[in-house]
Design an enzyme around this catalytic site. Structure first.
Site, PDB file in Angstrom:
ATOM      1  N   ARG A 134       0.821  -1.223   0.000  1.00  0.00           N
ATOM      2  CA  ARG A 134       0.000   0.000   0.000  1.00  0.00           C
ATOM      3  C   ARG A 134       0.851   1.267   0.000  1.00  0.00           C
ATOM      4  NH1 ARG A 134      -5.517  -0.863   1.902  1.00  0.00           N
ATOM      5  NH2 ARG A 134      -6.042  -2.816   0.896  1.00  0.00           N
ATOM      6  N   ARG A 166      -3.533   6.394   0.958  1.00  0.00           N
ATOM      7  CA  ARG A 166      -4.139   7.472   1.741  1.00  0.00           C
ATOM      8  C   ARG A 166      -3.209   8.233   2.680  1.00  0.00           C
ATOM      9  NH1 ARG A 166      -9.192   4.059   3.848  1.00  0.00           N
ATOM     10  NH2 ARG A 166      -7.557   2.461   3.757  1.00  0.00           N
ATOM     11  N   ARG A 194      -7.403  11.965  -5.393  1.00  0.00           N
ATOM     12  CA  ARG A 194      -8.671  11.264  -5.179  1.00  0.00           C
ATOM     13  C   ARG A 194      -9.828  12.271  -5.056  1.00  0.00           C
ATOM     14  NH1 ARG A 194     -10.319   7.733  -0.027  1.00  0.00           N
ATOM     15  NH2 ARG A 194     -10.331   9.859   0.768  1.00  0.00           N
ATOM     16  N   ASP A 200      -6.929  -2.674  -7.374  1.00  0.00           N
ATOM     17  CA  ASP A 200      -7.389  -3.352  -6.163  1.00  0.00           C
ATOM     18  C   ASP A 200      -7.707  -4.806  -6.470  1.00  0.00           C
ATOM     19  OD1 ASP A 200      -8.124  -2.579  -3.254  1.00  0.00           O
ATOM     20  OD2 ASP A 200      -9.669  -3.983  -3.877  1.00  0.00           O
ATOM     21  N   TYR A 207     -14.771 -11.907   0.324  1.00  0.00           N
ATOM     22  CA  TYR A 207     -15.485 -10.648   0.054  1.00  0.00           C
ATOM     23  C   TYR A 207     -16.742 -10.896  -0.777  1.00  0.00           C
ATOM     24  CZ  TYR A 207     -11.600  -7.901   1.890  1.00  0.00           C
ATOM     25  OH  TYR A 207     -10.670  -7.334   2.723  1.00  0.00           O
TER      26      TYR A 207
HETATM   27  O1  1CP Z   1       0.427   0.789  -3.391  1.00  0.00           O
HETATM   28  C1  1CP Z   1      -0.402  -0.104  -3.355  1.00  0.00           C
HETATM   29  O2  1CP Z   1      -0.190  -1.198  -2.773  1.00  0.00           O
HETATM   30  C2  1CP Z   1      -1.737   0.172  -4.019  1.00  0.00           C
HETATM   31  C3  1CP Z   1      -2.431  -0.966  -4.656  1.00  0.00           C
HETATM   32  C4  1CP Z   1      -3.372  -1.783  -3.751  1.00  0.00           C
HETATM   33  C5  1CP Z   1      -3.234  -3.124  -3.389  1.00  0.00           C
HETATM   34  C6  1CP Z   1      -2.060  -4.041  -3.670  1.00  0.00           C
HETATM   35  C7  1CP Z   1      -4.595  -1.337  -3.198  1.00  0.00           C
HETATM   36  C8  1CP Z   1      -5.117   0.037  -3.312  1.00  0.00           C
HETATM   37  N1  1CP Z   1      -5.212  -2.392  -2.588  1.00  0.00           N
HETATM   38  C9  1CP Z   1      -4.405  -3.497  -2.670  1.00  0.00           C
HETATM   39  C10 1CP Z   1      -4.658  -4.855  -2.190  1.00  0.00           C
HETATM   40  C11 1CP Z   1      -5.850  -5.146  -1.373  1.00  0.00           C
HETATM   41  N2  1CP Z   1      -7.103  -4.576  -1.440  1.00  0.00           N
HETATM   42  C12 1CP Z   1      -5.927  -6.184  -0.415  1.00  0.00           C
HETATM   43  C13 1CP Z   1      -4.797  -7.153  -0.130  1.00  0.00           C
HETATM   44  C14 1CP Z   1      -3.805  -6.606   0.829  1.00  0.00           C
HETATM   45  C15 1CP Z   1      -4.327  -6.394   2.238  1.00  0.00           C
HETATM   46  O3  1CP Z   1      -4.642  -7.379   2.926  1.00  0.00           O
HETATM   47  O4  1CP Z   1      -4.411  -5.214   2.629  1.00  0.00           O
HETATM   48  C16 1CP Z   1      -7.220  -6.197   0.138  1.00  0.00           C
HETATM   49  C17 1CP Z   1      -7.752  -7.112   1.202  1.00  0.00           C
HETATM   50  C18 1CP Z   1      -7.958  -5.177  -0.516  1.00  0.00           C
HETATM   51  C19 1CP Z   1      -9.390  -4.835  -0.319  1.00  0.00           C
HETATM   52  C20 1CP Z   1      -9.530  -3.402   0.025  1.00  0.00           C
HETATM   53  N3  1CP Z   1      -9.518  -2.397  -0.883  1.00  0.00           N
HETATM   54  C21 1CP Z   1      -9.597  -2.830   1.304  1.00  0.00           C
HETATM   55  C22 1CP Z   1      -9.548  -3.583   2.618  1.00  0.00           C
HETATM   56  C23 1CP Z   1     -10.918  -3.868   3.102  1.00  0.00           C
HETATM   57  C24 1CP Z   1     -10.858  -4.641   4.417  1.00  0.00           C
HETATM   58  O5  1CP Z   1     -11.365  -5.762   4.456  1.00  0.00           O
HETATM   59  O6  1CP Z   1     -10.293  -4.098   5.385  1.00  0.00           O
HETATM   60  C25 1CP Z   1      -9.659  -1.437   1.145  1.00  0.00           C
HETATM   61  C26 1CP Z   1      -9.780  -0.390   2.215  1.00  0.00           C
HETATM   62  C27 1CP Z   1      -9.590  -1.182  -0.261  1.00  0.00           C
HETATM   63  C28 1CP Z   1      -9.548   0.153  -0.919  1.00  0.00           C
HETATM   64  C29 1CP Z   1      -8.201   0.554  -1.356  1.00  0.00           C
HETATM   65  N4  1CP Z   1      -7.380  -0.223  -2.160  1.00  0.00           N
HETATM   66  C30 1CP Z   1      -6.210   0.468  -2.434  1.00  0.00           C
HETATM   67  C31 1CP Z   1      -6.308   1.738  -1.757  1.00  0.00           C
HETATM   68  C32 1CP Z   1      -5.276   2.834  -1.824  1.00  0.00           C
HETATM   69  C33 1CP Z   1      -7.537   1.776  -1.087  1.00  0.00           C
HETATM   70  C34 1CP Z   1      -8.097   2.920  -0.277  1.00  0.00           C
HETATM   71  C35 1CP Z   1      -9.000   3.677  -1.149  1.00  0.00           C
HETATM   72  C36 1CP Z   1      -9.286   5.050  -0.631  1.00  0.00           C
HETATM   73  O7  1CP Z   1     -10.093   5.181   0.304  1.00  0.00           O
HETATM   74  O8  1CP Z   1      -8.737   5.996  -1.192  1.00  0.00           O
END
Ligand code: 1CP
Length: 361
Positions: A27, A31, A40, A77, A154
């Site tokens: 990540r 954010r 964003r 994502d 999910y």
């Molecule tokens: O730099 C990077 O790594 C950005 C790319 C990236 C990756 C590899 C994002 C962007 N998400 C992910 C993987 C991801 N997404 C996972 C696997 C890793 C982990 O366990 O954290 C999972 C479970 C998700 C699902 C997801 N998407 C969540 C988690 C939900 C939960 O169950 O807690 C969330 C909050 C997102 C949204 C998201 N994805 C990525 C970002 C930057 C965001 C936040 C979006 C925002 O509010 O701006």
């Protein structure tokens, strides 16, 4: 195609000696960076960023402009695949992902299909090629997907969950339906990862964020079994360069040997796992990536440097096959200047030119 000018990450993945310990952060684009929040706000929401390849590539490069990171990851994502399967993804501010049509009955499951990664997920492959081009050979680009089990969590729950009640209900009462979902998602993930490789990803990573909620036998049957098929089906070489793969199974510290036996090049470790012990167990078969507690980044820079040093020391004096990372994604509340302290500490760490891990650690 030649290797990127900074190939320390690839060298570590192949357990070749490298000039310094490579580091990137799960990540790393996101954010905690004000420049991300600004983009964003401008685009409206997170999925609008993912669906715009120019913006996605700009965001993937944002952390590289601030820090001397050794790898970039595609900005996207894991939930784009279920969205392309028609589940209707949205992100609710401060609540996380939501699916409009979670999988709750047999009819929905029978209708599931494998989306074409170059059609319904074209924005992902376009983001990969735009980011690869923008990197201009500086560092390797990581493509990624969720594990079939994590995606199924999910898809069945419809959002994040504390107890995985719907998933466990299906798994233990209708394992046939659970397997049907997992088979289709496996094919979708494999096709997506191969499409990302075709589009320029030089490394691929599978995130099994929820495999750790399974009993040992169930992990083998419902998560590892499918990840093994994906690793076996991945494109192994592109333009003369091998394409390594990484599996990150959060909570999977008990199962490192089994995960390493899939044939992936590296394991991502969460922070509960002792990295020195992990190396003794599987360091002859795989490289290791990890595993600082992301919570350390809330502390002052001196403490971050000390905790970072402890992880490096725990890996051992010869850092061959080691990629520094966090044990999970960076928190949105991390002060950006604290990340600089971490990267500096890793890069300034003096490497002991010791034995190569492959020849007998
Ligand atoms: O730099 C990077 O790594 C950005 C790319 C990236 C990756 C590899 C994002 C962007 N998400 C992910 C993987 C991801 N997404 C996972 C696997 C890793 C982990 O366990 O954290 C999972 C479970 C998700 C699902 C997801 N998407 C969540 C988690 C939900 C939960 O169950 O807690 C969330 C909050 C997102 C949204 C998201 N994805 C990525 C970002 C930057 C965001 C936040 C979006 C925002 O509010 O701006």
């Amino acid at each position: 195609m030649t290797r990127p000018s900074n190939d320390t990450f690839l060298r570590a993945l192949f357990r070749e000696p490298a000039a310094h310990i490579p580091v990137w952060l799960m990540r790393q684009a996101g954010r905690y960076l004000p420049e991300y929040r600004a983009l964003r706000a401008h685009a409206g929401d997170f999925m609008a960023l993912c669906k715009n390849p120019a913006l996605a590539s700009e965001i993937a490069l944002q952390p590289l402009a601030r820090y001397a990171l050794d790898a970039a990851i595609v900005f996207s994502d894991i939930l784009t695949i279920p969205d392309a399967m028609g589940l209707g993804l949205s992100f609710v501010e401060n609540e996380g992902p939501k699916f409009e049509h979670p999988l709750r009955n047999e009819r929905q499951i029978r209708r599931l299909f494998v989306p074409d990664p170059f059609d319904r997920l074209r924005y992902v492959t376009d983001a990969v090629s735009a980011t690869r081009k923008a990197l201009n050979g500086a560092v390797p680009l990581i493509g990624f997907a969720g594990s079939p089990y994590t995606l199924a969590c999910y898809m069945i729950e419809g959002s994040r969950s504390n107890d995985f009640r719907f998933v466990k209900t299906m798994m233990y009462s209708r394992p046939d339906l659970m397997r049907r979902i997992l088979e289709i998602v496996t094919e979708a993930v494999l096709r997506s990862l191969n499409a990302q490789i075709e589009s320029g990803a030089q490394v691929v990573m599978i995130f099994d964020s929820w495999g750790g909620n399974l009993a040992t036998a169930a992990f083998q049957e419902f998560s590892l079994f499918y990840m093994r098929q994906i690793i076996a089906g991945l494109i192994k070489k592109k333009e003369g360069e091998r394409i390594p793969s990484i599996i990150f199974a959060k909570g999977g510290g008990m199962w490192l040997e089994a995960i390493a036996s899939t044939g992936c090049e590296a394991l991502g470790l969460d922070w509960m796992t002792d990295i020195g012990e992990a190396r003794r167990r599987v360091g002859r078969e795989v490289a290791l990536q990890g595993n600082l507690d992301p919570g350390v980044l809330f502390a002052p820079p001196e403490n971050i440097a000390a905790e970072t040093g402890k992880v490096i020391d725990a890996y051992g004096p010869d850092a061959t096959g080691f990629i520094f990372n966090l044990g999970h994604g960076i928190s949105q509340f991390t002060p950006p200047e604290h990340v600089a302290a971490l990267i500096r500490t890793v890069h300034e760490h003096r490497l002991t030119k010791g034995k190569n891990l492959v020849s007998g650690y």
